[in-house]
Write a protein that holds these residues in place. Structure first.
Motif, PDB file in Angstrom:
ATOM      1  N   ALA A  14       0.831  -1.209   0.000  1.00 56.03           N
ATOM      2  CA  ALA A  14       0.000   0.000   0.000  1.00 56.03           C
ATOM      3  C   ALA A  14       0.865   1.258   0.000  1.00 56.03           C
ATOM      4  N   SER A  15       1.968   1.229   0.767  1.00 56.36           N
ATOM      5  CA  SER A  15       2.848   2.398   0.839  1.00 56.36           C
ATOM      6  C   SER A  15       3.522   2.651  -0.501  1.00 56.36           C
ATOM      7  N   ALA A  16       3.808   1.561  -1.226  1.00 55.76           N
ATOM      8  CA  ALA A  16       4.484   1.704  -2.517  1.00 55.76           C
ATOM      9  C   ALA A  16       3.535   2.187  -3.604  1.00 55.76           C
ATOM     10  N   GLY A  17       2.231   1.999  -3.379  1.00 60.48           N
ATOM     11  CA  GLY A  17       1.277   2.316  -4.436  1.00 60.48           C
ATOM     12  C   GLY A  17       0.610   3.658  -4.314  1.00 60.48           C
ATOM     13  N   LYS A  18       0.809   4.382  -3.242  1.00 66.40           N
ATOM     14  CA  LYS A  18       0.161   5.685  -3.101  1.00 66.40           C
ATOM     15  C   LYS A  18       1.074   6.654  -2.369  1.00 66.40           C
ATOM     16  N   VAL A  19       0.764   7.907  -2.528  1.00 67.01           N
ATOM     17  CA  VAL A  19       1.524   8.943  -1.841  1.00 67.01           C
ATOM     18  C   VAL A  19       1.092   8.983  -0.377  1.00 67.01           C
ATOM     19  N   SER A  20       2.063   8.923   0.524  1.00 63.59           N
ATOM     20  CA  SER A  20       1.756   8.940   1.953  1.00 63.59           C
ATOM     21  C   SER A  20       2.805   9.760   2.675  1.00 63.59           C
ATOM     22  N   LEU A  21       2.492  10.080   3.923  1.00 64.39           N
ATOM     23  CA  LEU A  21       3.412  10.868   4.734  1.00 64.39           C
ATOM     24  C   LEU A  21       4.739  10.153   4.941  1.00 64.39           C
ATOM     25  N   SER A  22       4.693   8.838   5.087  1.00 62.55           N
ATOM     26  CA  SER A  22       5.897   8.077   5.422  1.00 62.55           C
ATOM     27  C   SER A  22       6.756   7.736   4.214  1.00 62.55           C
ATOM     28  N   ARG A  23       6.189   7.890   3.008  1.00 60.94           N
ATOM     29  CA  ARG A  23       6.902   7.433   1.819  1.00 60.94           C
ATOM     30  C   ARG A  23       8.277   8.099   1.651  1.00 60.94           C
ATOM     31  N   PRO A  24       8.396   9.450   1.786  1.00 61.96           N
ATOM     32  CA  PRO A  24       9.733  10.056   1.670  1.00 61.96           C
ATOM     33  C   PRO A  24      10.709   9.551   2.729  1.00 61.96           C
ATOM     34  N   PHE A  25      10.195   9.323   3.948  1.00 62.85           N
ATOM     35  CA  PHE A  25      11.069   8.847   5.024  1.00 62.85           C
ATOM     36  C   PHE A  25      11.516   7.406   4.785  1.00 62.85           C
ATOM     37  N   VAL A  26      10.638   6.617   4.162  1.00 58.64           N
ATOM     38  CA  VAL A  26      11.006   5.242   3.814  1.00 58.64           C
ATOM     39  C   VAL A  26      12.133   5.257   2.782  1.00 58.64           C
ATOM     40  N   ILE A 293      19.885   5.394  12.949  1.00 64.27           N
ATOM     41  CA  ILE A 293      19.119   6.598  13.304  1.00 64.27           C
ATOM     42  C   ILE A 293      18.088   6.915  12.226  1.00 64.27           C
ATOM     43  N   ASN A 294      18.481   6.786  10.962  1.00 65.96           N
ATOM     44  CA  ASN A 294      17.528   7.025   9.879  1.00 65.96           C
ATOM     45  C   ASN A 294      16.394   6.008   9.885  1.00 65.96           C
ATOM     46  N   MET A 295      16.716   4.762  10.179  1.00 66.17           N
ATOM     47  CA  MET A 295      15.682   3.738  10.253  1.00 66.17           C
ATOM     48  C   MET A 295      14.744   3.991  11.429  1.00 66.17           C
ATOM     49  N   ILE A 296      15.287   4.441  12.556  1.00 66.24           N
ATOM     50  CA  ILE A 296      14.453   4.746  13.718  1.00 66.24           C
ATOM     51  C   ILE A 296      13.477   5.877  13.384  1.00 66.24           C
ATOM     52  N   SER A 297      13.982   6.906  12.715  1.00 65.35           N
ATOM     53  CA  SER A 297      13.122   8.032  12.326  1.00 65.35           C
ATOM     54  C   SER A 297      12.030   7.560  11.372  1.00 65.35           C
ATOM     55  N   GLY A 298      12.418   6.744  10.407  1.00 67.92           N
ATOM     56  CA  GLY A 298      11.445   6.233   9.454  1.00 67.92           C
ATOM     57  C   GLY A 298      10.383   5.374  10.112  1.00 67.92           C
ATOM     58  N   LEU A 299      10.795   4.523  11.063  1.00 71.71           N
ATOM     59  CA  LEU A 299       9.845   3.645  11.742  1.00 71.71           C
ATOM     60  C   LEU A 299       8.852   4.457  12.564  1.00 71.71           C
ATOM     61  N   LEU A 300       9.333   5.485  13.262  1.00 74.29           N
ATOM     62  CA  LEU A 300       8.439   6.313  14.067  1.00 74.29           C
ATOM     63  C   LEU A 300       7.409   7.023  13.186  1.00 74.29           C
ATOM     64  N   ILE A 301       7.834   7.500  12.017  1.00 70.83           N
ATOM     65  CA  ILE A 301       6.896   8.146  11.096  1.00 70.83           C
ATOM     66  C   ILE A 301       5.845   7.153  10.607  1.00 70.83           C
ATOM     67  N   ILE A 302       6.294   5.919  10.287  1.00 73.80           N
ATOM     68  CA  ILE A 302       5.366   4.890   9.822  1.00 73.80           C
ATOM     69  C   ILE A 302       4.343   4.573  10.912  1.00 73.80           C
ATOM     70  N   ILE A 303       4.806   4.449  12.149  1.00 75.76           N
ATOM     71  CA  ILE A 303       3.901   4.134  13.268  1.00 75.76           C
ATOM     72  C   ILE A 303       2.889   5.256  13.468  1.00 75.76           C
ATOM     73  N   LEU A 304       3.378   6.504  13.420  1.00 79.14           N
ATOM     74  CA  LEU A 304       2.468   7.642  13.614  1.00 79.14           C
ATOM     75  C   LEU A 304       1.431   7.708  12.500  1.00 79.14           C
ATOM     76  N   GLU A 305       1.838   7.375  11.290  1.00 76.96           N
ATOM     77  CA  GLU A 305       0.897   7.406  10.169  1.00 76.96           C
ATOM     78  C   GLU A 305      -0.163   6.309  10.301  1.00 76.96           C
ATOM     79  N   ARG A 306       0.204   5.217  10.935  1.00 73.13           N
ATOM     80  CA  ARG A 306      -0.719   4.078  11.073  1.00 73.13           C
ATOM     81  C   ARG A 306      -1.339   4.001  12.469  1.00 73.13           C
ATOM     82  N   THR A 307      -1.409   5.125  13.142  1.00 75.67           N
ATOM     83  CA  THR A 307      -1.961   5.124  14.500  1.00 75.67           C
ATOM     84  C   THR A 307      -3.405   4.626  14.517  1.00 75.67           C
ATOM     85  N   ASN A 308      -4.221   5.083  13.562  1.00 73.75           N
ATOM     86  CA  ASN A 308      -5.622   4.637  13.503  1.00 73.75           C
ATOM     87  C   ASN A 308      -5.714   3.131  13.322  1.00 73.75           C
TER      88      ASN A 308
END
Length: 414
Positions: A14-26, A293-308
């Motif tokens: 899903a992340s690869a197929g649409k624009v999302s907040l976490s995509r640039p961080f990934v 550190i970059n992976m930690i930042s990316g993971l936190l963004i992914i988690i925040l985006e998927r909070t719901n």
């Protein structure tokens, strides 16, 4: 398929197929892992290649192990020992000893019409292993030795040839400071280029019989023996075995043999090489930290985006452990993608450097004209496994933030 693997796969697709907040961080995290691995591959390859090249060049001039008279000092005027020793077969039979050859040393001065240079004549005989000089031959041929008469040929380095303006087939006079002074005329048969300035400016290779006659030695007297072994990692082990045999025997004049390996003979070179290990370790730690550190930042963004989604799954009974595994698996996909590109970039750069020597060095300072790289499959595998596991372990702590997400505060009814 386990639920966490199924959900993680769907999230990745899903992340690869649409624009999302976490995509640039990934993408940033993927690039960080790729660059980190490529830097580590190149750094380790350069370190291994550098140590291998310098070690081989140093061994080429001094062999792995030398046996000389115990009274010999650090100068090049040495005390002779007999070339026939009753315990030599015992040393030859030591496991790991590949070859034994005789040699003799004598300092001298080369004088031409316009130049003068202090050198050391290294005398060798028919048992000499020429593989190193064949590999580094720049012009001419390897010195040919006769069984009956002393050869007047000599091999000089490219450095000496340029200093003294000599070419193949040119003759030069070498003066020896002794009482009375002696002189010998040699013909340049070959020019070698090891790029080890410390040795290239010093050694001239000639027939051992010249040194024996200059010193008034008998035909069976030499400076010592050089031992070549199969495995450099076992050099101290073999040195101890050789020393154990030599210490139990005395020469005819009552003296003993001194056993010295190349690391003991040139400690400054190998201490310098040892410092490179520390530099590479520091570099590996730094680049792993950057990737983590970059992976930690990316993971936190992914988690925040998927909070719901996290709140919804928790409301349906999903445990924190399952939720944490979902995001760790998704992070594993990101790391694996970064590793793929990291291997591709690192190995491509290494291949180009090995075959084209794009990055140059100053031989005066580094003993090499280009940056050496030695690629070892085991090192590549260990770097990939280590990077994957260590980066994933660094993500365990930030993934625990999932436990603090409460379903009643995250689910939104629209």
């Amino acid at each position: 398929m386990k639920p966490e693997f199924f959900i993680a796969q769907r999230l990745t697709d899903a992340s690869a197929g649409k624009v999302s907040l976490s995509r640039p961080f990934v993408r940033i995290s993927t690039v960080a892992v790729a660059l980190s691995l490529s830097v580590m591959i190149i750094a380790v390859g350069v370190m291994v290649g550098f140590k291998k090249e310098i070690t081989e060049k140093t061994i080429g001039f001094g062999s792995h192990i030398q046996m000389v008279n115990y009274d010999s000092n650090i100068s090049f005027e040495t005390h002779p020992i007999p070339s026939t020793l009753e315990f030599l077969p015992d040393i030859q039979s030591i496991k790991g000893v590949r070859h034994i050859q005789t040699f003799a040393l004598k300092p001298g001065i080369i004088k031409t019409d316009t130049e003068i240079q202090g050198v050391v004549l290294k005398g060798v005989s028919n048992d000499f292993d020429w593989s190193f000089f064949e590999k580094n031959l720049w012009d001419g041929t390897i010195l040919a030795l006769s069984d009956s008469t002393a050869s007047n040929g000599a091999m000089i380095s490219k450095t000496i040839a340029q200093l003294l303006k000599l070419q193949v087939d040119d003759t030069f006079d070498m003066f020896f400071v002794q009482e009375p002074p002696r002189v010998r005329r040699f013909t340049v048969t070959g020019i070698y280029d090891s790029q080890m300035a410390e040795f290239d400016k010093l050694f001239v290779i000639g027939d051992i019989r010249h040194i024996q006659r200059l010193n008034g030695w008998a035909p069976n007297q030499i400076t010592g023996f050089e031992l070549l072994i199969d495995d450099f990692k076992k050099i101290y082990e073999v040195t101890d075995e050789v020393e154990l045999i030599t210490l139990s025997h005395f020469l005819d004049d009552g003296s003993r043999l001194k056993v010295l390996n190349i690391m003991q003979k040139y400690p400054q070179i190998f201490d310098w090489l040892g410092l490179q290990d520390l530099n590479v370790i520091v570099l590996l730690v730094l680049v792993l930290a950057v990737a983590g550190i970059n992976m930690i930042s990316g993971l936190l963004i992914i988690i925040l985006e998927r909070t719901n989604m996290i709140g919804l799954l928790k409301a349906l009974g999903a445990e924190n452990r399952l939720m944490r595994n979902i995001f760790l698996i998704q992070s594993g996909h990101i790391i694996a993608k970064g590793l793929f590109w990291g291997n591709l970039i690192g190995l491509t750069v290494a291949f180009l450097q090995i075959h084209f020597g794009l990055i140059k060095l100053d031989p005066e300072n580094y003993f090499l004209s280009t940056v050496p790289i030695d690629i070892n499959l085991l090192h590549i595998i260990l770097l990939n496994i280590g990077t994957f596991l260590l980066t994933l372990m660094m993500l365990l702590v930030p993934s625990m933030v999932i436990a603090k997400i409460s379903p009643d505060k995250t689910i939104k009814f629209e």
